[in-house]
Design an enzyme around this catalytic site. Structure first.
Site, PDB file in Angstrom:
ATOM      1  N   SER A 129      14.024 -19.841  26.397  1.00 32.62           N
ATOM      2  CA  SER A 129      15.044 -19.547  25.394  1.00 32.62           C
ATOM      3  C   SER A 129      15.784 -20.810  24.994  1.00 32.62           C
ATOM      4  CB  SER A 129      16.049 -18.532  25.943  1.00 32.62           C
ATOM      5  OG  SER A 129      17.047 -18.299  24.976  1.00 32.62           O
ATOM      6  N   LYS A 183      12.899 -12.397  30.033  1.00 34.60           N
ATOM      7  CA  LYS A 183      13.145 -12.960  28.700  1.00 34.60           C
ATOM      8  C   LYS A 183      13.296 -11.855  27.653  1.00 34.60           C
ATOM      9  CE  LYS A 183      13.604 -15.917  25.356  1.00 34.60           C
ATOM     10  NZ  LYS A 183      13.084 -15.509  24.139  1.00 34.60           N
ATOM     11  N   HIS A 186      16.658 -10.470  27.998  1.00 36.10           N
ATOM     12  CA  HIS A 186      17.581 -11.500  27.478  1.00 36.10           C
ATOM     13  C   HIS A 186      17.710 -11.342  25.966  1.00 36.10           C
ATOM     14  CE1 HIS A 186      17.925 -15.263  25.180  1.00 36.10           C
ATOM     15  NE2 HIS A 186      18.724 -15.721  26.127  1.00 36.10           N
ATOM     16  N   ASN A 187      16.566 -11.155  25.313  1.00 36.92           N
ATOM     17  CA  ASN A 187      16.596 -11.012  23.856  1.00 36.92           C
ATOM     18  C   ASN A 187      17.295  -9.726  23.433  1.00 36.92           C
ATOM     19  OD1 ASN A 187      15.081 -13.349  23.918  1.00 36.92           O
ATOM     20  ND2 ASN A 187      13.705 -12.693  22.291  1.00 36.92           N
ATOM     21  N   GLU A 190      20.764 -10.416  23.578  1.00 37.15           N
ATOM     22  CA  GLU A 190      21.046 -11.288  22.416  1.00 37.15           C
ATOM     23  C   GLU A 190      21.279 -10.429  21.161  1.00 37.15           C
ATOM     24  OE1 GLU A 190      18.095 -14.513  21.827  1.00 37.15           O
ATOM     25  OE2 GLU A 190      17.810 -13.742  19.805  1.00 37.15           O
TER      26      GLU A 190
HETATM   27  C1  6PG Z   1      15.535 -17.409  22.195  1.00 34.91           C
HETATM   28  C2  6PG Z   1      15.391 -16.406  21.082  1.00 34.91           C
HETATM   29  C3  6PG Z   1      14.043 -16.405  20.476  1.00 34.91           C
HETATM   30  C4  6PG Z   1      13.829 -15.316  19.429  1.00 34.91           C
HETATM   31  C5  6PG Z   1      14.413 -15.484  18.125  1.00 34.91           C
HETATM   32  C6  6PG Z   1      14.645 -14.355  17.198  1.00 34.91           C
HETATM   33  O1  6PG Z   1      15.854 -16.960  23.288  1.00 34.91           O
HETATM   34  O2  6PG Z   1      15.369 -18.608  21.966  1.00 34.91           O
HETATM   35  O3  6PG Z   1      15.604 -15.133  21.602  1.00 34.91           O
HETATM   36  O4  6PG Z   1      13.128 -16.226  21.496  1.00 34.91           O
HETATM   37  O5  6PG Z   1      12.500 -15.242  19.136  1.00 34.91           O
HETATM   38  O6  6PG Z   1      15.452 -16.328  18.081  1.00 34.91           O
HETATM   39  O7  6PG Z   1      14.190 -13.135  17.540  1.00 34.91           O
HETATM   40  P1  6PG Z   1      14.244 -11.929  16.496  1.00 34.91           P
HETATM   41  O8  6PG Z   1      13.426 -12.321  15.317  1.00 34.91           O
HETATM   42  O9  6PG Z   1      13.650 -10.795  17.207  1.00 34.91           O
HETATM   43  O10 6PG Z   1      15.677 -11.760  16.139  1.00 34.91           O
END
Ligand code: 6PG
Length: 469
Positions: A129, A183, A186-187, A190
């Site tokens: 990430s 991960k 984590h997303n 996010e």
């Molecule tokens: C990270 C982010 C990354 C992610 C995108 C957007 O941890 O660096 O989570 O992995 O792919 O930033 O994801 P979406 O297109 O699903 O919003």
């Protein structure tokens, strides 16, 4: 004898090339390969580095590596990963290691690992990430795979990872698909974090009447306190950004957001596990709703707007800040509850406190309060829900009235705040209040003889209900 390369990087797009450069900066000799040679040439031309070496033939690339070979894939998730594994496998030997650093679905990682195990090849799903900048300057790294093989990659990952209080934001997560799973969630967090901030923006703009510039200042102030985080920091910058064509850039951006899928995977997985991650699901759905541009326009002409003139008393900005903070706590509590459940389900022995610790820098959800999450799991490693921790329970009590007031006002004003609303509901459901499930039990027994449990006796009961339909 010719010096062998320390690690191979397959994929010279943004993430692969930046991570390769980061590794090279730390003195590792990186063999670089891309299925279209032009991109490798371009990267090496634009970023010449004594530790970066281009290869244009897969066999030569593999032969250049010291053994056991460490090959990292930073290519598009899905079919390209399977195809690359297929090409690489006949060129590798038992003991070699393939590390998939993309956002692969953890179920695919598990499948690939099982398959490669038969050939004696170690396969890692590595969550990375931090985007482009993180890859170049220090990402958060979540490796999952065979623990013994991890020792061969640990020095590289620990060197290139972001550092928080001098500690690398990388640690062995667990076997199997654990790295990609961590991960994925984590997303999911996010998504919830971003949605909560978007809701705070709507409230400040449409209920509070603040301008973008004022919001930039408010959010900047928030970033000095307990909300301090990467996402709050970038949001303050976004509000302050001018558009070249005049006005502010944010106001020129279409109100519709895409998603690549990791948030959705998290929601689907949570439903399978029977874990409520309502804020994350609400965040996914909010993006889905935002995509209905023409429907929203059409129905906007038909459905009446909210008519209530809600008067907001007191310090509105502070009320929103408290709501955002508590919403954030609820989102992390849900995400970590999913980790807990997955840990039991898959038997990964996840260290939840350590996961929070590596999230402190490099990744998108890095935030000051992660220290508190680590402290909570250090004090009680088997904690089921973060809200049971004294610090977080105290924060719930401190901020719940503000969150209720914010959600109630938003509903009256017709401002959609799905994630904040889920936070109130989640906390209310957890604080022992009746949920009406006695009635659900009775209904199930009525129409399906599913039996019910009683408060005054042990066992399962069925009742012959007076049926009047
Ligand atoms: C990270 C982010 C990354 C992610 C995108 C957007 O941890 O660096 O989570 O992995 O792919 O930033 O994801 P979406 O297109 O699903 O919003």
């Amino acid at each position: 004898m010719e010096k062998k390369m320390d690690i191979g990087m397959v994929g010279m797009a943004v993430m692969g090339s930046n991570l390769a450069l980061n590794m090279a900066d730390h003195g590792f000799d990186v063999a670089c390969y891309n299925y279209t040679p032009d991109l490798t040439e371009k990267v090496l031309r634009e970023h010449p580095h004594k530790h970066m070496h281009g290869f244009f033939n897969l066999q030569e690339f593999v032969d250049s590596l010291q053994k056991p070979r460490r090959i990292m894939l930073l290519i598009m998730a899905g079919e390209p990963v399977d195809s690359m594994i297929e090409q690489l496998t006949p060129l590798l030997e038992p003991g070699d290691i393939i590390l998939d650093g993309g956002n692969s679905y953890f179920g695919d990682t598990r499948r690939r690992q099982t398959k490669l195990q038969q050939a004696g090849i170690h396969y890692f799903g590595v969550g990375i990430s931090g985007g482009e900048n993180g890859a170049r300057r220090g990402p958060c790294i979540m490796p999952g795979g065979d623990k013994e093989a991890y020792e061969f990659v640990r020095p590289v990952y620990e060197a290139v990872a972001a550092k928080a209080d001098g500690q690398p934001c990388c640690s062995y997560i667990g076997p199997d698909g654990a790295g990609h799973y961590v991960k994925m969630v984590h997303n999911g967090i996010e998504y919830a974090d971003m949605q909560l901030i978007a809701e705070a923006y709507l409230l400040l703009k449409y209920a509070g009447g603040y301008s973008n510039r004022q919001i930039a200042e408010i959010v900047h102030q928030w970033n000095q306190g307990e909300l301090r985080s990467f996402l709050i920091g970038i949001t303050a910058d976004i509000f302050a950004e001018d558009d070249d064509a005049g006005g502010q850039l944010l106001d020129k951006i279409v109100d519709s957001a895409g998603q690549k899928g990791t948030g959705r995977w998290t929601s689907i997985e949570a439903l399978r596990q029977g874990v409520n991650i309502s804020l994350i699901t609400a965040a996914c759905n909010a993006r889905v709703m935002s995509n209905l541009l023409s429907e929203r326009q059409e129905l906007g002409r038909i459905i009446q707007p909210a008519c209530a003139e809600t008067k907001i008393d007191g310090d509105f900005v502070e009320m929103v800040r408290q709501s955002l903070y508590l919403g954030k706590i609820a989102a992390y509590a849900q995400g970590f509850a999913l980790y807990r459940s997955a840990d039991v389900h898959y038997g990964w022995q996840l260290d939840l406190g350590q996961i929070a610790a590596i999230f402190r820098a490099g990744c998108i959800i890095q935030a000051d309060f992660l220290n508190r999450i680590t402290a909570a799991f250090t004090a009680s490693p088997q904690l089921d829900n973060l809200l049971q921790d004294t610090f977080f329970a105290g924060k719930v009590n401190e901020n719940l009235a503000a969150l209720r007031q914010t959600v109630a006002s938003a509903v009256q004003l017709g401002i959609p705040v799905p994630a904040l609303a889920c936070a109130v509901e989640y906390i209310d459901a957890l604080r022992g209040t009746p949920l009406g499930a006695n009635l659900i039990q009775a209904q199930r027994d009525y129409f399906g003889a599913h039996t019910f449990k009683r408060i005054d006796k042990e066992g399962s009961f069925h009742h012959e209900w007076q049926k009047n339909f």
